[in-house]
Write a protein that holds these residues in place. Structure first.
Motif, mmCIF file in Angstrom:
data_model
loop_
_atom_site.group_PDB
_atom_site.id
_atom_site.type_symbol
_atom_site.label_atom_id
_atom_site.label_comp_id
_atom_site.label_asym_id
_atom_site.label_seq_id
_atom_site.Cartn_x
_atom_site.Cartn_y
_atom_site.Cartn_z
ATOM 1 N N ASP A 116 0.827 -1.194 -0.021
ATOM 2 C CA ASP A 116 -0.082 0.129 -0.075
ATOM 3 C C ASP A 116 0.872 1.270 0.129
ATOM 4 O O ASP A 116 0.432 2.345 -0.467
ATOM 5 N N LEU A 117 1.997 1.036 0.524
ATOM 6 C CA LEU A 117 3.040 2.220 0.429
ATOM 7 C C LEU A 117 4.125 2.230 -0.578
ATOM 8 O O LEU A 117 4.150 3.294 -1.191
ATOM 9 N N GLU A 118 4.323 1.221 -1.154
ATOM 10 C CA GLU A 118 5.443 0.995 -2.258
ATOM 11 C C GLU A 118 4.711 1.253 -3.426
ATOM 12 O O GLU A 118 5.420 1.822 -4.223
ATOM 13 N N CYS A 119 3.269 1.165 -3.540
ATOM 14 C CA CYS A 119 2.839 1.712 -4.759
ATOM 15 C C CYS A 119 2.691 3.247 -5.133
ATOM 16 O O CYS A 119 2.612 3.784 -6.034
ATOM 17 N N GLN A 120 3.312 4.022 -3.918
ATOM 18 C CA GLN A 120 3.206 5.617 -3.798
ATOM 19 C C GLN A 120 4.738 5.877 -3.991
ATOM 20 O O GLN A 120 5.854 5.796 -3.268
ATOM 21 N N LEU A 121 4.845 6.796 -5.084
ATOM 22 C CA LEU A 121 6.327 7.240 -5.469
ATOM 23 C C LEU A 121 6.924 7.878 -4.513
ATOM 24 O O LEU A 121 8.029 7.945 -4.195
ATOM 25 N N TYR A 122 6.038 8.694 -3.519
ATOM 26 C CA TYR A 122 6.646 9.632 -2.656
ATOM 27 C C TYR A 122 7.278 8.710 -1.782
ATOM 28 O O TYR A 122 8.331 8.927 -0.951
ATOM 29 N N TYR A 123 6.730 7.658 -1.305
ATOM 30 C CA TYR A 123 7.283 6.504 -0.161
ATOM 31 C C TYR A 123 8.504 5.742 -0.721
ATOM 32 O O TYR A 123 9.469 5.511 0.085
ATOM 33 N N ARG A 124 8.624 5.435 -2.216
ATOM 34 C CA ARG A 124 9.585 4.896 -2.722
ATOM 35 C C ARG A 124 10.884 5.915 -2.651
ATOM 36 O O ARG A 124 12.091 5.268 -2.486
ATOM 37 N N PHE A 125 10.604 7.253 -3.050
ATOM 38 C CA PHE A 125 11.468 8.270 -2.811
ATOM 39 C C PHE A 125 11.964 8.332 -1.629
ATOM 40 O O PHE A 125 13.422 8.616 -1.656
ATOM 41 N N LEU A 126 11.399 8.364 -0.630
ATOM 42 C CA LEU A 126 12.027 8.622 0.829
ATOM 43 C C LEU A 126 12.779 7.219 1.247
ATOM 44 O O LEU A 126 13.850 7.357 2.043
ATOM 45 N N HIS A 127 12.293 6.171 0.523
ATOM 46 C CA HIS A 127 13.070 4.762 1.082
ATOM 47 C C HIS A 127 14.486 5.026 0.626
ATOM 48 O O HIS A 127 15.342 4.515 1.100
ATOM 49 N N TYR A 128 14.744 5.431 -0.786
ATOM 50 C CA TYR A 128 16.012 5.450 -1.257
ATOM 51 C C TYR A 128 16.944 6.686 -1.036
ATOM 52 O O TYR A 128 18.218 6.707 -1.346
ATOM 53 N N THR A 129 16.323 7.669 -0.410
ATOM 54 C CA THR A 129 16.832 8.925 -0.005
ATOM 55 C C THR A 129 16.852 9.330 1.368
ATOM 56 O O THR A 129 17.152 10.401 1.805
ATOM 57 N N TYR A 130 16.411 8.140 1.984
ATOM 58 C CA TYR A 130 16.243 8.368 3.338
ATOM 59 C C TYR A 130 17.285 9.016 4.190
ATOM 60 O O TYR A 130 17.113 10.251 5.081
#
Length: 297
Positions: free
Chosen positions: A151-165
């Motif tokens: 449910d979070l992975e499908c959102q670009l924003y959360y993927r962005f935060l994951h890789y730039t955390y």
């Protein structure tokens, strides 16, 4: 990140450490080392910066990561959801995907083998050592995102935060240095992160060890009033394990739950909707064995 680097391992202290284990160890050691400078870098400005960031990042974790994203206890507009999640990122406790995944596994496998920070593996494991066991928590990292947060992975924003955390905390440290020099960095990134981290860690360790258990949850979760205060309501942990979907964890009026007060305010002004709370019937169902399990350790 190259898979060759991710899969690299080294053995010391009687176990194998991979890249992610050493990364988390390095970050925690760095912020603890910063704390050693705190007595020599004290200013009132730095102190209040630390307090302010403690409130922002700490309640970011409790309100966003925990109650909003992990348990979906309430809904807010996307702009507010994303803003709260960003506050949590600054706690240095992991990206939204990583934190939420680990917490969902904790509830799915509470105190069992796949519980990421099971107290059955020892107090210190549940407190902090689990942080340095990335493979055990999430399996081998093959470039895929963590599996139980679709449910979070499908959102670009959360993927962005994951890789730039981690980048966001670096930017915060730079901003603090520009604003107030080394004292702001020591107190805002050292003292503050260490306190927020250990308060959060204590929910996994202390709140599964010491306190009162009044609900039949089938685990060792406890209500601990001290961490109810320090962790913005998260210390009412037996309440939480009984009703994990609840946006309110301090279920009694005297159980201080700062995170709930914020959520309630957002509800009153129309920003929080679908706020979930346990019904009286659900409470009675969980309290059936209450007298036989109540204990104070």
């Amino acid at each position: 990140m190259p898979s060759r680097l991710i899969n690299w391992q080294v053995k010391f202290f009687g176990r194998e450490w991979d890249f992610m284990d050493l990364y988390h160890l390095t970050v925690l050691l760095a912020v603890h080392c910063l704390c050693l400078l705190a007595p020599f870098q004290f200013t009132w400005g730095a102190f209040w910066v630390a307090i302010s960031l403690y409130l922002v990042s700490g309640m970011g974790v409790t309100i966003s990561y925990h109650r909003n994203l992990a348990h979906q206890s309430f809904k807010v507009p996307k702009w507010l959801e994303y803003s709260l999640a960003y506050c949590a990122v600054l706690s240095l406790q992991g990206s939204p995907l990583e934190w939420v995944s680990g917490h969902r596994y904790h509830h799915q496998f509470t105190e069992k083998l796949r519980d990421p920070h099971s107290p059955t593996k020892g107090f210190w494991f549940s407190h902090v050592n689990w942080v340095f066991d990335y493979h055990s928590r999430f399996g081998s990292y093959d470039g895929q995102l963590i599996k139980n947060v679709g449910d979070l992975e499908c959102q670009l924003y959360y993927r962005f935060l994951h890789y730039t955390y981690f980048l966001h905390s670096i930017l915060l440290a730079v901003a603090l240095y520009v604003a107030g020099g080394l004292p702001f960095v020591v107190w805002g990134m050292g003292v503050r992160v260490v306190v927020v981290s250990h308060v959060t860690f204590s929910i996994n360790s202390i709140c599964h060890t010491w306190g009162k258990q009044i609900w039949d949850t089938g685990d060792a979760s406890k209500n601990n009033w001290l961490f109810g205060l320090l962790a913005f309501g998260e210390g009412w942990h037996n309440n939480h394990h009984a009703f994990e979907y609840s946006a309110r964890q301090g279920l009694e009026r005297w159980q201080i739950d700062t995170s709930w007060y914020v959520i309630k305010f957002l509800q009153v002004v129309g920003l929080a909707t679908d706020v979930k709370l346990p019904t009286e019937i659900q409470k009675k169902r969980k309290a059936l064995a209450k007298n036989s399990i109540m204990k104070d350790k």
